[in-house]
Design a protein around this motif. Structure first.
Motif, PDB file in Angstrom:
ATOM      1  N   ILE A  74       1.298   5.598 -11.725  1.00  0.00           N
ATOM      2  CA  ILE A  74       1.955   6.850 -12.128  1.00  0.00           C
ATOM      3  C   ILE A  74       1.115   7.467 -13.258  1.00  0.00           C
ATOM      4  N   THR A  75       0.705   6.610 -14.201  1.00  0.00           N
ATOM      5  CA  THR A  75      -0.120   7.100 -15.314  1.00  0.00           C
ATOM      6  C   THR A  75      -1.452   7.648 -14.800  1.00  0.00           C
ATOM      7  N   TYR A  76      -2.138   6.854 -13.965  1.00  0.00           N
ATOM      8  CA  TYR A  76      -3.436   7.308 -13.452  1.00  0.00           C
ATOM      9  C   TYR A  76      -3.267   8.462 -12.449  1.00  0.00           C
ATOM     10  N   GLY A  77      -2.136   8.481 -11.759  1.00  0.00           N
ATOM     11  CA  GLY A  77      -1.871   9.566 -10.809  1.00  0.00           C
ATOM     12  C   GLY A  77      -1.825  10.911 -11.532  1.00  0.00           C
ATOM     13  N   ALA A  78      -1.273  10.893 -12.759  1.00  0.00           N
ATOM     14  CA  ALA A  78      -1.188  12.136 -13.535  1.00  0.00           C
ATOM     15  C   ALA A  78      -2.571  12.645 -13.923  1.00  0.00           C
ATOM     16  N   GLU A  82       9.829  16.318   2.468  1.00  0.00           N
ATOM     17  CA  GLU A  82       9.065  17.570   2.393  1.00  0.00           C
ATOM     18  C   GLU A  82       8.098  17.579   1.206  1.00  0.00           C
ATOM     19  N   GLN A  83       8.639  17.207   0.046  1.00  0.00           N
ATOM     20  CA  GLN A  83       7.799  17.193  -1.164  1.00  0.00           C
ATOM     21  C   GLN A  83       6.739  16.096  -1.077  1.00  0.00           C
ATOM     22  N   PHE A  84       7.121  14.951  -0.483  1.00  0.00           N
ATOM     23  CA  PHE A  84       6.176  13.833  -0.334  1.00  0.00           C
ATOM     24  C   PHE A  84       4.983  14.277   0.511  1.00  0.00           C
ATOM     25  N   VAL A  85       5.289  14.915   1.658  1.00  0.00           N
ATOM     26  CA  VAL A  85       4.208  15.359   2.547  1.00  0.00           C
ATOM     27  C   VAL A  85       3.379  16.451   1.874  1.00  0.00           C
ATOM     28  N   VAL A 132      11.026   8.289  -4.640  1.00  0.00           N
ATOM     29  CA  VAL A 132      10.306   9.107  -3.647  1.00  0.00           C
ATOM     30  C   VAL A 132      11.129   9.266  -2.368  1.00  0.00           C
ATOM     31  N   GLY A 133      11.697   8.153  -1.893  1.00  0.00           N
ATOM     32  CA  GLY A 133      12.413   8.193  -0.605  1.00  0.00           C
ATOM     33  C   GLY A 133      13.717   8.956  -0.665  1.00  0.00           C
ATOM     34  N   TRP A 134      14.456   8.773  -1.746  1.00  0.00           N
ATOM     35  CA  TRP A 134      15.811   9.314  -1.778  1.00  0.00           C
ATOM     36  C   TRP A 134      16.010  10.487  -2.732  1.00  0.00           C
ATOM     37  N   ARG A 135      15.147  10.648  -3.749  1.00  0.00           N
ATOM     38  CA  ARG A 135      15.313  11.790  -4.662  1.00  0.00           C
ATOM     39  C   ARG A 135      14.362  12.935  -4.304  1.00  0.00           C
ATOM     40  N   MET A 136      13.108  12.538  -4.061  1.00  0.00           N
ATOM     41  CA  MET A 136      12.090  13.559  -3.850  1.00  0.00           C
ATOM     42  C   MET A 136      12.176  14.121  -2.424  1.00  0.00           C
ATOM     43  N   THR A 181       0.829  -1.217   0.000  1.00  0.00           N
ATOM     44  CA  THR A 181       0.000   0.000   0.000  1.00  0.00           C
ATOM     45  C   THR A 181       0.865   1.269   0.000  1.00  0.00           C
ATOM     46  N   PRO A 182       1.922   1.354   0.821  1.00  0.00           N
ATOM     47  CA  PRO A 182       2.781   2.540   0.709  1.00  0.00           C
ATOM     48  C   PRO A 182       3.419   2.691  -0.675  1.00  0.00           C
ATOM     49  N   ILE A 183       3.755   1.568  -1.346  1.00  0.00           N
ATOM     50  CA  ILE A 183       4.345   1.684  -2.693  1.00  0.00           C
ATOM     51  C   ILE A 183       3.295   2.237  -3.660  1.00  0.00           C
ATOM     52  N   LEU A 184       2.067   1.757  -3.461  1.00  0.00           N
ATOM     53  CA  LEU A 184       0.963   2.250  -4.300  1.00  0.00           C
ATOM     54  C   LEU A 184       0.835   3.774  -4.153  1.00  0.00           C
ATOM     55  N   LEU A 185       0.953   4.206  -2.899  1.00  0.00           N
ATOM     56  CA  LEU A 185       0.886   5.651  -2.631  1.00  0.00           C
ATOM     57  C   LEU A 185       2.050   6.378  -3.307  1.00  0.00           C
ATOM     58  N   ALA A 186       3.248   5.779  -3.181  1.00  0.00           N
ATOM     59  CA  ALA A 186       4.437   6.419  -3.771  1.00  0.00           C
ATOM     60  C   ALA A 186       4.262   6.584  -5.281  1.00  0.00           C
TER      61      ALA A 186
END
Ligand code: PFF
Length: 450
Positions: free
Chosen positions: A237-241, A407-410, A400-404, A58-63
């Protein structure tokens, strides 16, 4: 940043959820999940599956949806936009290749579901019918032309939805198909659990026997959870856009995950009690759906009706997932090749006609063509589910964890601070994305290799 295409967006949050659930619920739930439960000791496997889905998937889905909505555009563009590095575009291209590989064997099984739906509507599986289902299935899937033509029919149906676009095609059909899937699976489940002798199947599903669990079952649960939630293939990622800026991504991820898992368990309830009621071996593999179930339908009261309902459910589930696979590839080709939606979709269809036919023939005349002892169909399934999807999932969490960064995630999951989310929950989710998920995926990959 790349401009977002405004005509490519869901009109509402419900549209996004329906499409993502439609993608998640697929052959994986009805075809793969029940036989994996059968092969890995029933309830104990379900418990492990639930834990993995909650903590890792579920967290990966969110990411994935965070990358999609924040980055916008095709998966490659989204990755580049959120990471600020061109090289990350490769992760989006890999997602497109993954979808191609899955789609190549998916359209073949999609074609089989059309054939079996036609057979059941024609009354072939009604109570009292005499059928030799293993020979019937084997004869059909190994033949040269018929399965290919059915797979083309399946591709044609999917392409119509894609060409209609995000709102008129994907969103509209998902809003219709997704509720139908739930009603149908509940109806079939009720018929199955009320059969005499069904209790053994229910016990099998809900009474855990942990002694039957081993490391292999853990791997199977992780792989299945990824496949079932369509992770690591850039679908979210596609549907997230296409997701509205105001949508609560965390809540969406939870709803998609819970719905898909509920459906998988319901599919187990629809299949296992019937399997036990008729004394069939539950550990039988992929043939469970096309070989065992038709045999069972011919022996049970209301079998004919149930066969139509079941194969219609399987067909809807296959179409709604295929649409998402098709869309990932189409959106990538639209942006990479600067093509219109319809020409991109036609290019995808043409290539799929070829790769799908190859997968279909590999069950028959091309059976002898193997790589590491697996035919082309199995090879596509194996490489995409066990290698490409997990690598895709790893790239998502690393990005998400290491590049983004947190702060941006939240900022994204709170829609710029407008959505109230307990800070502790955001921290736990980010911790899982940054540390836990990558470690679990890498450890799993190492154990598969050695
Ligand atoms: N989740 C689908 C299933 O369970 O059958 C398979 C799938 C669809 C995987 C879309 C990946 C994807 F992008």
């Amino acid at each position: 940043m790349t401009e977002k295409r405004h005509n490519d967006a869901f009109s509402s949050n419900f549209g996004m959820i329906a499409a993502a659930i439609g993608s998640a619920i697929g052959l994986g739930n009805l075809w793969r999940f029940p036989y994996l439960v059968g092969q890995n000791g029933g309830a104990a496997f379900i418990i492990v599956y639930l834990i993995i889905t909650l903590i890792i998937s579920t967290p990966i889905l969110l990411a994935e949806s965070v990358i999609g909505r924040r980055g916008g555009g095709s998966p490659a563009e989204a990755y580049i936009n959120v990471s600020g590095r061109k090289a990350w575009g490769g992760a989006g291209i890999m997602g497109m290749i993954t979808c191609f590989m899955i789609m190549s064997f998916y359209v073949v099984v999609g074609g089989w579901t059309i054939k079996y739906l036609i057979l059941s509507v024609a009354g072939q599986f009604h109570r009292g019918a005499i059928i030799d289902s293993p020979t019937m299935f084997e004869g059909f899937m190994t033949s040269t032309t018929a399965p290919i033509i059915y797979s083309w029919l399946f591709i044609a149906l999917t392409i119509v939805i894609i060409i209609l676009g995000v709102q008129k095609g994907i969103e509209k059909t998902s809003k219709l198909m997704m509720p139908m899937l739930f009603v149908l699976i509940i109806l079939i489940g009720i018929r199955s659990v009320t059969l005499p002798g069904a209790k053994a199947g229910i016990d099998y599903l809900f009474k855990p026997d942990f002694s039957s669990l081993n490391f292999e079952s853990l791997l199977a649960a992780l792989g299945q959870s990824f496949f079932s939630l369509s992770l690591g293939a850039c679908m979210l990622i596609t549907y997230g856009a296409y997701t509205p800026k105001s949508s609560n991504l965390t809540k969406n991820a939870a709803i998609i995950s819970v719905s898909d898992t509920f459906f998988a368990v319901m599919a187990g309830c629809a299949i296992m009690p019937a399997v036990f009621a008729f004394g069939v071996n539950p550990t039988q593999g992929a043939g469970l759906v096309f070989v065992t179930l038709p045999q069972i339908f011919t022996q049970m009261p209301l079998g004919g009706v149930c066969s139509v309902l079941f194969f219609f459910t399987l067909f809807l589930a296959a179409v709604s997932s295929a649409v998402s696979l098709f869309e990932v590839i189409t959106s990538s080709i639209m942006s990479l090749g600067k093509k219109s939606r319809s020409s991109a979709a036609l290019i995808v269809a043409l290539v799929l006609v070829m790769t799908g036919s190859l997968c279909s023939l590999s069950q028959g005349v091309l059976r002898g063509v193997t790589i590491h002892g697996m035919n082309i169909f199995d090879q596509f399934d194996y490489v995409s589910a066990n290698f490409l999807m997990t690598t895709g999932g790893l790239l998502t969490v690393l990005c998400v964890g290491w590049r983004m960064g947190k702060e941006q995630f939240v900022d994204e999951i709170t829609s710029g601070g407008t959505i109230n989310l307990p800070p502790a929950l955001a921290s736990v989710l980010f911790f899982i994305i940054k540390y836990v998920a990558p470690i679990v995926i890498v450890a799993t990959a190492i154990s598969i290799i050695f």
